[in-house]
Structures are given as C-alpha cells and as structure tokens.
Write an enzyme that holds these catalytic residues in place. Sequence first.
Site, PDB file in Angstrom:
ATOM      1  N   HIS A  29       1.026  -0.930   0.065  1.00 26.47           N
ATOM      2  CA  HIS A  29      -0.226  -0.001  -0.492  1.00 26.47           C
ATOM      3  C   HIS A  29       1.031   1.367   0.311  1.00 26.47           C
ATOM      4  O   HIS A  29       0.584   2.315  -1.022  1.00 26.47           O
ATOM      5  CB  HIS A  29      -0.875  -0.101   1.082  1.00 26.47           C
ATOM      6  CG  HIS A  29      -1.310   1.584   1.836  1.00 26.47           C
ATOM      7  ND1 HIS A  29      -2.765   1.189   0.743  1.00 26.47           N
ATOM      8  CD2 HIS A  29      -0.869   2.122   2.214  1.00 26.47           C
ATOM      9  CE1 HIS A  29      -3.245   3.185   1.599  1.00 26.47           C
ATOM     10  NE2 HIS A  29      -1.924   3.246   1.924  1.00 26.47           N
ATOM     11  N   GLU A  30       2.052   1.376   0.912  1.00 22.68           N
ATOM     12  CA  GLU A  30       2.722   2.411   0.761  1.00 22.68           C
ATOM     13  C   GLU A  30       3.046   2.459  -0.427  1.00 22.68           C
ATOM     14  O   GLU A  30       3.301   3.697  -1.022  1.00 22.68           O
ATOM     15  CB  GLU A  30       4.040   1.729   2.255  1.00 22.68           C
ATOM     16  CG  GLU A  30       3.461   2.213   3.617  1.00 22.68           C
ATOM     17  CD  GLU A  30       1.569   3.258   3.489  1.00 22.68           C
ATOM     18  OE1 GLU A  30       2.189   4.051   3.165  1.00 22.68           O
ATOM     19  OE2 GLU A  30       0.939   2.519   4.219  1.00 22.68           O
ATOM     20  N   HIS A  78       1.343   4.595  -3.138  1.00 25.31           N
ATOM     21  CA  HIS A  78       0.983   5.623  -2.965  1.00 25.31           C
ATOM     22  C   HIS A  78       2.971   6.840  -3.882  1.00 25.31           C
ATOM     23  O   HIS A  78       2.687   7.359  -3.987  1.00 25.31           O
ATOM     24  CB  HIS A  78       1.739   6.803  -1.013  1.00 25.31           C
ATOM     25  CG  HIS A  78       0.523   6.725  -0.542  1.00 25.31           C
ATOM     26  ND1 HIS A  78      -0.935   6.806  -0.963  1.00 25.31           N
ATOM     27  CD2 HIS A  78       0.568   5.459   0.242  1.00 25.31           C
ATOM     28  CE1 HIS A  78      -1.632   6.346  -0.523  1.00 25.31           C
ATOM     29  NE2 HIS A  78      -0.972   5.652   1.179  1.00 25.31           N
TER      30      HIS A  78
END
Length: 234
Positions: A107-108, A111
């Site tokens: 998920h990070e 980004h």
Amino acid sequence: MPYYGFGYGFGIDPAYLLLVVVSLVLGMATQGYINSTYRTWSKVKGDGASGADVARRMLDANGCGRVGIKSTAGHLTDHYDPRDNSLYLSGENLSGGSVASIAVACHEAGHAVQRQSGYFMMRVRSALVPVVNLSQSMWMLVFIMGVALNIAGLTTLAIVLFAFSVLFQIVTLPVELDASRRAVDYIRASGMSELNVRGARKVLTAAALTYVAAALTSILQLVYLLGRTDRSRD
Ligand SMILES: [Zn+2]
C-alpha cells in the site's frame, strides 16, 4: 451572545454531544476493526518474502527504483514520505513476511507509484497540504475569537478554514483507495497465492474504513458548525 454549545464553553448543546458520541463510536469501531483484521492476517504467513522485499519488487516494477525503504518506530505507523521519496515501514511490516505486512508495505509502495505516475488526486492532495497545515492550526483560535468578540466575520472565516480540512479528508479517500488497489493488483499480478490477495484486500479495506470515518466525522462537524452559525443569525 450566540449559542455555540458544549465544547466551546458556552453551555451544553445536545447536538454537539451527539456529534462527539458519533465521532467517538465511529473512530473506535473502525480502529478496533483495523486492529483485529491486521492481527488476524499478521498470523498468516505469506510466500516467504518480507514486506520490504515485496514492496521493493513492486517499486522496481513500476519505475520507482530510486524510492528508498526505511524503518520507523511504532505499530501501524507505516507511511510514504514524499519529501524524501521514501517508504517508512514499521519493524513488523519491514522484516515480517505475513500477509498483513505485505499488504501494508505494498500500500505504501502504491503511494510512491502514484507520485511517479503523476496521479491527479495525489497532486491535488499535495497542493492542499500547506493550506491545511495553516487552517488546522488556526481555525479553532479564530472561531473562539469570533464567538468571544461576537464578530460574525471571524466565525465565518474559521468555518472556511475548517472546510479546507474537510476537503483534505475527502481528497485523501480516493488517494488511499487507489494506493490499496495498486497494492492488491500488484500482489495478484506478481503471482502470489490467492490467500495473499484475499488477506491484502481485507486488511486494506479495514484501513480504508478509518479514513472514511475520519472524513465523515469532519463533514458532520462542518455541518454542525454551519447549523450553529445559521441559528445564531436568526
Ligand atoms: Zn495510505
């Protein structure tokens, strides 16, 4: 003197109490849900690689070879910092190889990929950061001054400042959902097991709900402030 209700020291307003209770319950429920979902899936082993390993592969596969991966203290403190273009992963997600660790790490990484690809909502969110930093530190003070001095212009200004925080929370939602979508897509496309895909989806959906709750709470607060101001003008 306009009646601004409990919380600002001008009497107890049932509507404000309700707002506080709803916000607390929403916040606690979503926090409890992410904690229990994370705990469940942190006991399920992935395919042997650590969160950092899989995030590194995802970054490299998306042209983000220069994005660094660093460690950060705490539990579920993982984040992407655009200032030094690095992922900061908590110890358990950096070196741990559970389904939950891989989901959060990817998920990070999502980004970082958003930034690399110039994802529109990420750019909007970044542009709002300095405005929101200012408005978050100022709005309450301006509001209290407006109420105490009975200057309608100041309370209106405070509400406009607060509205920027609300807008920020709303813009954050698609950014978070998109990062999670990128994570799940990568986990699936990289050939990891169906269990990894399913777990990642569960963990990241639970995480998204905390952002939905935060946005909903701030929208309710804005509606409340607007309602109060309206009534005080009658
Ligand atoms: Zn995120």
